[in-house]
Motif scaffolding. Structure first.
Motif, PDB file in Angstrom:
ATOM      1  N   ASN A  56       0.808  -1.226   0.000  1.00  0.00           N
ATOM      2  CA  ASN A  56       0.000   0.000   0.000  1.00  0.00           C
ATOM      3  C   ASN A  56       0.842   1.278   0.000  1.00  0.00           C
ATOM      4  OD1 ASN A  56      -1.587  -2.193   1.753  1.00  0.00           O
ATOM      5  ND2 ASN A  56      -3.048  -0.949   0.626  1.00  0.00           N
ATOM      6  N   ILE A  57       2.173   1.122  -0.029  1.00  0.00           N
ATOM      7  CA  ILE A  57       3.049   2.296   0.014  1.00  0.00           C
ATOM      8  C   ILE A  57       3.446   2.685  -1.409  1.00  0.00           C
ATOM      9  CG2 ILE A  57       5.225   3.238   0.867  1.00  0.00           C
ATOM     10  CD1 ILE A  57       5.116   1.175   3.122  1.00  0.00           C
ATOM     11  N   VAL A  91      -5.427   9.559   1.555  1.00  0.00           N
ATOM     12  CA  VAL A  91      -4.088   9.388   2.124  1.00  0.00           C
ATOM     13  C   VAL A  91      -4.222   8.887   3.565  1.00  0.00           C
ATOM     14  CG1 VAL A  91      -1.930  10.505   2.773  1.00  0.00           C
ATOM     15  CG2 VAL A  91      -3.093  11.177   0.662  1.00  0.00           C
ATOM     16  N   ILE A  92      -3.847   7.638   3.776  1.00  0.00           N
ATOM     17  CA  ILE A  92      -3.931   7.048   5.118  1.00  0.00           C
ATOM     18  C   ILE A  92      -2.791   7.543   5.996  1.00  0.00           C
ATOM     19  CG2 ILE A  92      -3.866   4.876   6.407  1.00  0.00           C
ATOM     20  CD1 ILE A  92      -5.029   3.525   3.903  1.00  0.00           C
ATOM     21  N   ASN A  93      -1.604   7.609   5.423  1.00  0.00           N
ATOM     22  CA  ASN A  93      -0.420   8.041   6.174  1.00  0.00           C
ATOM     23  C   ASN A  93       0.650   8.387   5.149  1.00  0.00           C
ATOM     24  OD1 ASN A  93       1.352   8.618   8.278  1.00  0.00           O
ATOM     25  ND2 ASN A  93       0.806   6.766   9.431  1.00  0.00           N
ATOM     26  N   GLY A  94       1.798   8.836   5.626  1.00  0.00           N
ATOM     27  CA  GLY A  94       2.891   9.161   4.720  1.00  0.00           C
ATOM     28  C   GLY A  94       4.094   9.670   5.481  1.00  0.00           C
ATOM     29  N   TYR A 220       6.660   9.591   0.523  1.00  0.00           N
ATOM     30  CA  TYR A 220       5.898   8.335   0.438  1.00  0.00           C
ATOM     31  C   TYR A 220       4.518   8.530   1.047  1.00  0.00           C
ATOM     32  CZ  TYR A 220      10.642   6.599  -0.238  1.00  0.00           C
ATOM     33  OH  TYR A 220      11.928   6.418  -0.694  1.00  0.00           O
ATOM     34  N   VAL A 221       3.520   7.879   0.441  1.00  0.00           N
ATOM     35  CA  VAL A 221       2.160   7.915   0.972  1.00  0.00           C
ATOM     36  C   VAL A 221       1.634   6.490   1.081  1.00  0.00           C
ATOM     37  CG1 VAL A 221       1.591  10.219   0.126  1.00  0.00           C
ATOM     38  CG2 VAL A 221       1.225   8.248  -1.363  1.00  0.00           C
ATOM     39  N   VAL A 222       0.768   6.277   2.063  1.00  0.00           N
ATOM     40  CA  VAL A 222       0.082   4.995   2.231  1.00  0.00           C
ATOM     41  C   VAL A 222      -1.344   5.187   1.752  1.00  0.00           C
ATOM     42  CG1 VAL A 222      -0.592   3.184   3.839  1.00  0.00           C
ATOM     43  CG2 VAL A 222       1.522   4.467   4.222  1.00  0.00           C
ATOM     44  N   LEU A 223      -1.755   4.346   0.788  1.00  0.00           N
ATOM     45  CA  LEU A 223      -3.068   4.489   0.169  1.00  0.00           C
ATOM     46  C   LEU A 223      -3.883   3.206   0.350  1.00  0.00           C
ATOM     47  CD1 LEU A 223      -1.985   6.214  -3.179  1.00  0.00           C
ATOM     48  CD2 LEU A 223      -2.745   7.295  -1.052  1.00  0.00           C
TER      49      LEU A 223
END
Length: 796
Positions: A56-57, A91-94, A220-223
């Motif tokens: 997911n990254i 965007v969940i995290n990053g 970087y983003v977590v999707l």
């Protein structure tokens, strides 16, 4: 029944020990080669798959158009992630990271640590790690936080139980908040320590978060699982347009934001400013194909020799059937024999692989182990491979010979047992065709590497070294250090600069005379002093270089290379006197054009370059040693550095060695292909040796008759060798055009500067394959030529 068949098989292997050795060694070497390549390929494919959220990254990258010039960057604007995080719900995290290094002081002891990162506080929420101590969710939350790997903790403190201990890094006091284990899987992100972004002042952090046209961090983003990459890229474009699009158009910069899946980065990304040296998916494909080729050669050998030997056992089959053996029993016998032989060869292959592992790791720079083979996928693949090899070798005698009638076999009236079997001849041609292509590829690869190493670069790279001025001493004292070096006759010249060949300068924006202010050009800037061109032995195409006779050069002059002149639309002569604006910094005239030189590796084209006369010394000091005085010159540099800088060790590297080191990936590929080409030829030669033996055995009576009728030894030798040399000629006819096509389109095409592909590698491959063929067949043909014809005619 199986035990009885196994006993007979082992007895047969001992009885014909020469054939057994050839068959076993050839197949074992082929399997071992395949295993080594498989370990390499598996490692390359494993990058970044060890993180909990790896699927997911995504990395945010940009395609930038600056003044009509397009560039692809692996880094993104500082402001990108905060904006996407705030504006896009998916965007969940990053996190963002950048390189970090410098001097570390622990209990009064100095260390030089360069392999670190500065990261957002969310780094370990995105990139999971195995913690020995510390809390992943909070280790980077506070100012002064730093996380160490276990090897770094042990190197700095002599222990891994260091949470709460303090150190000084680049004059900032920090506290160790976590220690992680060394990752078991490979990653394109490698680090010895992670420094929290909270160590920067609040004002600096706020300035970064709003900087859309300052690119410098890997982002970087977590999707979510179901994210549409195309839709998210469109959403990023909209966020950028709303926040900073108008400013970009005003200064002539257009950004196009892209996503790269984390697990694709290592093999599929070759952008500017990558975190480190990535792999190359073409090499993975190439080595995968080579593994298949070598295994194919080994299996063809095994099948050829086994079926050739089985034709010599036709009467044995007839006798067994005459005394009551049924076809099922014979099928089991032949398949058991083949399976046991392959099983023994597989065991030998594991031994060969384990013995070669250290050498293979040294060549590839990897840290591979045999444990990588002990996975369900690998074991299942090995079992399938063993079954395929067993069927390929044992299928013919098991299902064809066993089906013949005993009377027909005993009379020798069995079709398809001729020594010139079309299938067998075709397989031999295929073996040598593959081997010849590998030999051609090996020679061309090494020719291209030597071409890159020896091609004139536009400057004199010999006897030139670069000193990294990583010192606590004030810059005002640097010039006195340079003069101390020049006081020794072993040092001919010395020059300060911000960049050197192989590592030149920074990317900045310029507007040439006659262009609109929005037409900016992204151009590399090298900050230099007056002695730079003379120190490197460069030539001027027109105009002059910076001179101490013109004090205004530091504020009113630029020097450019020919590539920059062409990019700006000027000839070398037209460039002199033209205005050139370094956007937001300096507007000056061009006073000189330096002839193009390769300031990057030859894997990249020469790009535009602007020289600016620095008002103070910059961090790279290039020294040119007097002819034949390199050793004395280095000794003098070491002595002067020891007196000048007592805290940090001397960092000196020779330019020619540094440039050659940039072709490491190509050299590794060349080494591996060379080795496996030699192994492929060796396996094919083993097969030819065995086939020549059987050919002579089949034609024993014919040879005896020919000798009685007056044939000379030379004629007998030609009789045996002609068959194989004819097959070799056919293999060359097929391999030459195939090799030319593959090398031109899949190897040389990746280099902007490449050698001319000539006929020489093809001729060498043809001659070498002929030598190997003759060496493999002459022993048996000469033995047959000198045998007593009486004995030959009494054969059988």
């Amino acid at each position: 029944m199986f035990r009885n068949n196994l006993r007979l098989v082992l007895r047969g292997l001992r009885k014909d020990i020469g054939f057994s050795a050839i068959n076993l060694i050839g197949l074992a070497i082929g399997l071992a080669s395949c295993l080594l390549i498989l370990l390499f390929v598996t490692h390359e494919l494993s990058f970044d798959k060890g993180y909990e959220q790896s699927d997911n990254i995504y990395r945010v990258v940009i395609d930038a158009e600056i003044g009509g010039s397009e560039s692809e960057f692996a880094i993104a604007p500082y402001a990108a992630y905060p904006a996407f995080r705030d504006d896009l719900a998916s965007v969940i995290n990053g996190t963002r990271v950048e390189g970090w290094g410098g001097q570390v002081v622990v209990d009064g002891v100095n260390f030089e640590e360069e392999d670190g990162m500065l990261a957002d506080t969310s780094f370990f929420e995105v990139f999971s790690a195995d913690y020995i101590s510390g809390e992943p969710e909070t280790v980077l939350d506070q100012p002064g936080s730093v996380v160490l790997s276990e090897t770094t903790a042990d190197r700095l403190f002599g222990s891994i139980d260091v949470v709460g201990r303090t150190l000084t890094m680049n004059d900032m006091e920090m506290t160790v908040t976590g220690v992680t284990r060394t990752p078991e899987t490979a990653s394109h992100l490698t680090w010895d320590f992670v420094v929290s972004v909270m160590n920067l002042p609040q004002q600096a952090r706020d300035g970064r978060d709003g900087a859309w046209y300052n690119i410098g961090m890997w982002t970087y983003v977590v999707l979510p699982d179901d994210v549409s990459v195309a839709d998210f890229e469109q959403q990023m474009a909209e966020v950028h347009e709303n926040r900073a699009g108008a400013v970009g158009r005003q200064i002539g910069i257009l950004f196009s934001f892209k996503l790269q899946k984390l697990t694709d980065i290592h093999l599929h990304s070759a952008r500017q400013a990558e975190f480190g040296a990535n792999g190359n998916v073409n090499y993975v494909y190439a080595f995968g194909i080579i593994a298949v080729f070598i295994l194919l050669i080994a299996c063809v050998n095994f099948a050829n020799l086994s079926t050739a030997r089985s034709t010599m056992r036709a009467k044995e089959v007839g006798v067994r059937k005459a005394i009551g053996a049924g076809q099922p029993e014979l099928v089991r016998r032949f398949l058991t024999e083949s399976f046991v032989t392959v099983l023994i060869a597989s065991g030998l292959a594991l031994v060969f692989t384990a013995a070669a592992m250290g050498w293979f790791n040294q060549i590839t720079g990897k840290d591979l182990t045999m444990m990588s083979l002990a996975t369900p996928t690998m074991l299942a693949g090995a079992l399938v491979l063993i079954l395929i090899c067993s069927l390929a070798a044992g299928g013919y005698p098991a299902f064809v010979l066993s089906a013949f009638k005993p009377v027909t076999v005993l009379r020798g009236q069995v079709a398809g047992l001729a020594s010139k079997s079309a299938t067998r001849r075709g397989l031999v041609v295929m073996q040598f065709g593959i081997s010849i292509v590998l030999i051609i590829g090996t020679f061309v690869i090494w020719q291209q590497i030597e071409y890159m190493k020896n091609k004139p670069l536009g400057f004199d790279k010999e006897a030139v070294a670069v000193i990294n001025m990583d010192t606590e001493n004030d810059r005002a004292t640097w010039e006195s250090f340079r003069q101390q070096l020049l006081s020794n006759s072993a040092i001919a010249r010395a020059s300060f600069s911000s960049g050197v060949p192989g590592n030149t300068g920074e990317l900045r924006l310029f507007v040439p005379q006659g262009r609109d202010s929005s037409e900016t050009f992204a151009t590399t800037v090298a900050r230099v002093d007056h002695d730079y061109v003379d120190t490197y032995g460069m030539e001027m195409a027109s105009g002059r270089f910076f001179s101490r006779q013109f004090p205004s050069d530091s504020s009113e002059a630029f020097v450019i290379n020919q590539a920059a002149a062409r990019s700006f639309g000027w000839s070398d002569e037209e460039a002199i006197g033209k205005d050139l604006e370094w956007r937001g910094f300096q507007d000056s005239q061009v006073i000189g054009v330096v002839e193009d030189y390769h300031y990057r590796a030859l894997t990249e084209e020469i790009a535009p370059l602007v020289f600016w006369l620095s008002r103070q010394p910059f961090g790279q000091l290039t020294v040119r040693f007097a002819q034949g005085s390199e050793i004395a010159g280095v000794d003098h540099v070491r002595a002067e550095w020891a007196a000048y800088e007592t805290q940090r060790p001397l960092d000196l590297r020779f330019v020619d060695e540094d440039l050659e080191s940039r072709y490491g990936a190509q050299e590794t590929a060349g080494n591996l292909i060379s080795i496996f080409a030699i192994l492929a030829i060796f396996i094919a030669a083993l097969g030819l040796f065995g086939l020549a033996s059987f050919a002579v055995q089949r034609r024993t009576k014919e040879i005896g008759v020919r000798k009685v009728m007056g044939a000379t030894a030379q004629q007998v030798v030609l009789l045996v060798t002609n068959e194989f040399t004819t097959l070799l000629l056919i293999a060359n006819v097929i391999a030459w055009p195939l090799g030319w096509y593959l090398i031109s389109n899949f190897w040389l095409s990746q280099f902007p500067y490449r050698m001319d592909l000539t006929i020489v590698p093809f001729v060498i491959a043809g001659v070498l394959s002929l030598v190997v063929t003759l060496a493999a067949t002459l022993y048996h043909s000469i033995s047959a030529a000198h045998a007593n014809p009486v004995e030959s005619l009494r054969y059988e």
